[in-house]
Scaffold this motif. Sequence first.
Motif, PDB file in Angstrom:
ATOM      1  N   GLU A 259       0.849  -1.201   0.000  1.00 45.63           N
ATOM      2  CA  GLU A 259       0.000   0.000   0.000  1.00 45.63           C
ATOM      3  C   GLU A 259       0.881   1.246   0.000  1.00 45.63           C
ATOM      4  OE1 GLU A 259      -2.865  -0.063   3.144  1.00 45.63           O
ATOM      5  OE2 GLU A 259      -3.165  -2.236   2.971  1.00 45.63           O
ATOM      6  N   LYS A 260       0.547   2.181  -0.874  1.00 46.11           N
ATOM      7  CA  LYS A 260       1.295   3.434  -0.942  1.00 46.11           C
ATOM      8  C   LYS A 260       0.395   4.529  -1.495  1.00 46.11           C
ATOM      9  CE  LYS A 260       5.627   5.417  -2.628  1.00 46.11           C
ATOM     10  NZ  LYS A 260       6.851   5.193  -3.439  1.00 46.11           N
TER      11      LYS A 260
ATOM     12  N   VAL B 246      -3.379   0.235  -3.608  1.00 51.57           N
ATOM     13  CA  VAL B 246      -2.925  -1.123  -3.314  1.00 51.57           C
ATOM     14  C   VAL B 246      -2.318  -1.703  -4.588  1.00 51.57           C
ATOM     15  CG1 VAL B 246      -3.603  -3.435  -2.589  1.00 51.57           C
ATOM     16  CG2 VAL B 246      -4.705  -1.443  -1.554  1.00 51.57           C
ATOM     17  N   THR B 247      -1.075  -2.142  -4.483  1.00 55.21           N
ATOM     18  CA  THR B 247      -0.361  -2.669  -5.643  1.00 55.21           C
ATOM     19  C   THR B 247      -0.056  -4.147  -5.426  1.00 55.21           C
ATOM     20  OG1 THR B 247       0.691  -0.514  -5.964  1.00 55.21           O
ATOM     21  CG2 THR B 247       1.667  -2.387  -7.116  1.00 55.21           C
ATOM     22  N   ALA B 248      -0.248  -4.938  -6.486  1.00 51.18           N
ATOM     23  CA  ALA B 248       0.022  -6.380  -6.435  1.00 51.18           C
ATOM     24  C   ALA B 248       1.370  -6.677  -7.079  1.00 51.18           C
ATOM     25  CB  ALA B 248      -1.086  -7.154  -7.146  1.00 51.18           C
TER      26      ALA B 248
END
Length: 352
Positions: free
Chosen positions: A145-146, A150-152
Amino acid sequence: MINLYNTHIASLSIHRAGNKSKNEPLVLSSQPYHMDDEITPLLKEFFLKPFREKEENYYQFVNEADLDFSEVYAAATAIFSDPETIHEESKKITKHLYDQSTHPHIKDGEVYIAYLENLQLDNVKVNAIGIFKSELKQDFLQFSEKENNVTAHLERGVNLNKLDKGCIIFDVNKEEGYKVLSVDSNRYDARYWLEGFLGVNALEDDNFRTKKYLKFCQDFAKDVVLPAEDKKEEVLFMNRAVNHFAKNDLFNESAFVNEVIDNPDLIPEFNQYKTEQGPKYKIEDLTSFPIANTAVTAARKKIKNVINLDTNIQIKLDFINPESADKFVEKGWDEEKQMYYYLIYFNKEQKT
């Protein structure tokens, strides 16, 4: 019988062994792995769960010249003599595994070598050495998370629900080659693990003899009883055989034959079959031995008690009450239909 629930991992070394024929690397860690409270329970379950679920078939180290020439046996002996040497010996074990990894099917993987304490073998507390290998990797998603996003991220790792290969060497029966348990979920390279790397043969103990004799009976039922009688009698023969083993502590072949073989004409056939096929099962000279209950339980689960008919009907016979099949199931021939039939007697249908 083993109990692994209270097992303690006293030390752990992790290395990596590639496929030597493909020039994949051998990576030996300079220091033992630092255990922590978070990962230790997960690794313990990863290592030991397959052995709790698997039938206990024991092996022992063998060598035509001398046991001391067996690399894994020699390393295990050194470790049991001085557990402080396990990390250096683990390097020798992993190097030996790497040297055997020459078949193109053999996959690279992590090698875990652990000193295990507080195991119970036949109700006696013992120490052991665990050698485990993980080979197959799986894709999994990792998330971060940034700035409210939310990045995978795609990563690859080991599935802790499936150990590819492993063995436990118990510190018992040193002079005979120890007692060894092994698991291997990848059948395509079994000889590499058991023969090439470990150098073990099946331990011919009571469990081995019980299992082999019941397998012999199963094949006798299929090869002799079925052609001479019918499927019902094949099933009932194995039913009686398993029940005989289950209710006795000591196997006596004369008592077994008299109780289990209903048709006297089949007794000479049984003796002849044992003479011809006995060496295949390593029971040619076996007439008496202590019965291993765990082997009987495992055999009962594997033996089929179902008659499959070509009319898409199944008849399941009860292994607990075999006399019911004798009393209430009859086989006959219908001249008009030119077909066999089973006549089944009952008072009422049971609710399920």
